[in-house]
Design a protein around this motif. Structure first.
Motif, PDB file in Angstrom:
ATOM      1  N   UNK A 175       0.982  -1.204  -0.114  1.00 12.91           N
ATOM      2  CA  UNK A 175       0.009  -0.083  -0.101  1.00 12.91           C
ATOM      3  C   UNK A 175       1.103   0.988   0.012  1.00 12.91           C
ATOM      4  N   UNK A 176       0.508   2.409  -0.658  1.00  9.88           N
ATOM      5  CA  UNK A 176       1.478   3.536  -0.736  1.00  9.88           C
ATOM      6  C   UNK A 176       1.363   4.331   0.497  1.00  9.88           C
ATOM      7  N   UNK A 177       1.123   3.871   1.596  1.00  9.34           N
ATOM      8  CA  UNK A 177       1.263   4.518   2.968  1.00  9.34           C
ATOM      9  C   UNK A 177       2.050   3.874   3.839  1.00  9.34           C
ATOM     10  N   UNK A 178       2.782   3.038   3.473  1.00  7.50           N
ATOM     11  CA  UNK A 178       3.448   2.224   4.511  1.00  7.50           C
ATOM     12  C   UNK A 178       4.786   3.143   5.376  1.00  7.50           C
ATOM     13  N   UNK A 179       4.999   4.119   4.867  1.00  7.78           N
ATOM     14  CA  UNK A 179       5.735   5.121   5.484  1.00  7.78           C
ATOM     15  C   UNK A 179       5.326   5.565   6.837  1.00  7.78           C
ATOM     16  N   UNK A 180       3.716   6.025   6.685  1.00 12.60           N
ATOM     17  CA  UNK A 180       3.059   6.552   7.567  1.00 12.60           C
ATOM     18  C   UNK A 180       2.786   5.390   8.629  1.00 12.60           C
ATOM     19  N   UNK A 181       2.526   4.289   8.436  1.00 11.35           N
ATOM     20  CA  UNK A 181       2.099   3.304   9.129  1.00 11.35           C
ATOM     21  C   UNK A 181       3.578   2.981  10.059  1.00 11.35           C
ATOM     22  N   UNK A 182       4.608   2.992   9.520  1.00  8.90           N
ATOM     23  CA  UNK A 182       5.811   2.852  10.342  1.00  8.90           C
ATOM     24  C   UNK A 182       6.137   4.159  11.054  1.00  8.90           C
ATOM     25  N   UNK A 183       6.024   5.365  10.788  1.00 11.09           N
ATOM     26  CA  UNK A 183       6.341   6.470  11.501  1.00 11.09           C
ATOM     27  C   UNK A 183       5.399   6.563  12.811  1.00 11.09           C
ATOM     28  N   UNK A 184       4.150   5.981  12.702  1.00 11.50           N
ATOM     29  CA  UNK A 184       3.018   5.658  13.664  1.00 11.50           C
ATOM     30  C   UNK A 184       3.544   4.891  14.628  1.00 11.50           C
ATOM     31  N   UNK A 185       4.083   3.797  14.250  1.00 13.56           N
ATOM     32  CA  UNK A 185       4.793   2.629  15.236  1.00 13.56           C
ATOM     33  C   UNK A 185       5.960   3.226  15.796  1.00 13.56           C
ATOM     34  N   UNK A 186       6.747   3.960  15.220  1.00 12.73           N
ATOM     35  CA  UNK A 186       7.970   4.534  15.762  1.00 12.73           C
ATOM     36  C   UNK A 186       7.449   5.605  16.685  1.00 12.73           C
ATOM     37  N   UNK A 187       6.686   6.328  16.475  1.00 13.72           N
ATOM     38  CA  UNK A 187       6.176   7.586  17.427  1.00 13.72           C
ATOM     39  C   UNK A 187       5.906   6.957  18.707  1.00 13.72           C
ATOM     40  N   UNK A 188       4.897   5.890  18.797  1.00 11.82           N
ATOM     41  CA  UNK A 188       4.423   5.348  19.694  1.00 11.82           C
ATOM     42  C   UNK A 188       5.549   4.765  20.519  1.00 11.82           C
ATOM     43  N   UNK A 189       6.627   3.975  19.960  1.00  7.63           N
ATOM     44  CA  UNK A 189       7.603   3.344  20.640  1.00  7.63           C
ATOM     45  C   UNK A 189       8.351   4.700  21.312  1.00  7.63           C
ATOM     46  N   UNK A 190       8.615   5.499  20.804  1.00  8.66           N
ATOM     47  CA  UNK A 190       9.392   6.619  21.491  1.00  8.66           C
ATOM     48  C   UNK A 190       8.784   7.351  22.618  1.00  8.66           C
ATOM     49  N   UNK A 191       7.417   7.354  22.330  1.00  4.84           N
ATOM     50  CA  UNK A 191       6.626   8.072  23.652  1.00  4.84           C
ATOM     51  C   UNK A 191       6.595   7.081  24.600  1.00  4.84           C
ATOM     52  N   UNK A 192       6.676   5.909  24.510  1.00  2.00           N
ATOM     53  CA  UNK A 192       6.734   4.939  25.530  1.00  2.00           C
ATOM     54  C   UNK A 192       7.920   5.116  26.158  1.00  2.00           C
ATOM     55  N   UNK A 193       8.891   4.961  25.562  1.00  5.08           N
ATOM     56  CA  UNK A 193      10.544   5.022  26.023  1.00  5.08           C
ATOM     57  C   UNK A 193      10.571   6.617  26.931  1.00  5.08           C
ATOM     58  N   UNK A 194       9.778   7.419  26.332  1.00  2.05           N
ATOM     59  CA  UNK A 194      10.205   8.770  26.928  1.00  2.05           C
ATOM     60  C   UNK A 194       9.371   8.874  28.219  1.00  2.05           C
ATOM     61  N   UNK A 195       8.233   8.286  28.311  1.00  2.00           N
ATOM     62  CA  UNK A 195       7.154   8.188  29.571  1.00  2.00           C
ATOM     63  C   UNK A 195       8.029   7.436  30.501  1.00  2.00           C
ATOM     64  N   UNK A 196       8.550   6.247  30.352  1.00  2.00           N
ATOM     65  CA  UNK A 196       9.089   5.493  31.010  1.00  2.00           C
ATOM     66  C   UNK A 196      10.339   5.894  31.715  1.00  2.00           C
ATOM     67  N   UNK A 197      11.062   6.655  30.713  1.00  2.00           N
ATOM     68  CA  UNK A 197      12.395   7.270  31.184  1.00  2.00           C
ATOM     69  C   UNK A 197      11.952   8.287  32.269  1.00  2.00           C
ATOM     70  N   UNK A 198      10.986   9.292  31.914  1.00  3.00           N
ATOM     71  CA  UNK A 198      10.761  10.291  33.073  1.00  3.00           C
ATOM     72  C   UNK A 198      10.282  10.003  34.440  1.00  3.00           C
TER      73      UNK A 198
END
Length: 234
Positions: A175-198
């Motif tokens: 599908x032509x929106x693979x980049x968006x799907x990946x970026x949403x996953x990466x954003x969620x991953x980093x929000x989790x890491x940031x919240x846990x770090x805080x």
């Protein structure tokens, strides 16, 4: 400031740098399509060093976050398997940096050995993160301070599982929106890491496991304190 909180601060700074570098790469590398192109593409080209450095920051941040959990979490709330997986996730970031992706149309397989390593390593890192984040988040309910954020972190962890399933489906379907799907996953991953770090950085010293605190600070074991106390004159 103890070692655990220093490690938590390193994790916070590394995650913040990753997010900043990712945004910066999108600003200066306008040749890529935000919706279609995968984020690893941004580590290739004249400005590729920006997102390339974000890979290294994430490697450091993941390992630092794992260290902070080992140093700060009570034993009953620490998922040892989850922490090991988090360290391995950090290693996969470093491998992704060393083996850049092939620039290909959405869903197309890599054409070089380096590209194959990058893809397989990225997939491995995604799976390791989702499993590790669920294990770590679920275990936090066993400690009073940490369990306040446990529902949020668990939700983010399971959301990463859902987003990973969606991402794989999008990649397979080309599908032509693979980049968006990946970026949403990466954003969620980093929000989790940031919240846990805080959360780790704000942990009160009182939640440190007694035995672990004694080993870190060089205090005598509890039984020695007891014996010494008994030997004091009344």
């Amino acid at each position: 400031m103890g070692l655990g909180k220093i490690a938590a601060m390193v994790s916070i700074v590394a995650t913040a740098y990753f997010l900043t570098a990712a945004v910066g790469a999108h600003v200066v590398m306008t040749q890529y399509n935000f919706f279609a192109d995968y984020i690893s593409d941004y580590a290739v080209g004249p400005w590729g060093w920006i997102y390339g450095s974000a890979f290294l920051a994430s490697a450091i941040g993941s390992i630092a976050l794992a260290a902070s959990l080992v140093l700060l979490l009570p034993s009953q709330a620490l998922s040892r398997i989850g922490v090991v997986l988090l360290v391995l996730v950090g290693v996969t970031y470093a491998v992704d940096f060393a083996f850049p992706t092939d620039i290909l149309p959405p869903g197309a397989p890599p054409t070089t050995a380096v590209g194959i390593v990058h893809l397989l390593d990225a997939l491995l890192g995604w799976v390791l993160f989702t499993v590790g984040s669920v294990l770590i988040s679920s275990s936090l309910r066993h400690a009073a301070y940490w369990k306040v954020w446990q529902p949020l972190l668990t939700t983010l962890a399971w959301l990463s599982v859902l987003l990973l399933v969606v991402l794989v489906g999008v990649v397979i379907s080309k599908a032509p929106f693979g980049g968006l799907a990946e970026k949403l996953f990466i954003l969620d991953r980093n929000v989790w890491a940031l919240a846990l770090g805080i959360l780790a950085f704000g942990a009160p010293d009182s939640v440190l496991p007694l035995g672990r605190r004694q080993r870190l600070l060089g205090d005598p074991p509890a039984f020695e304190n007891h014996v010494i106390g008994q030997g004091r004159p009344q």
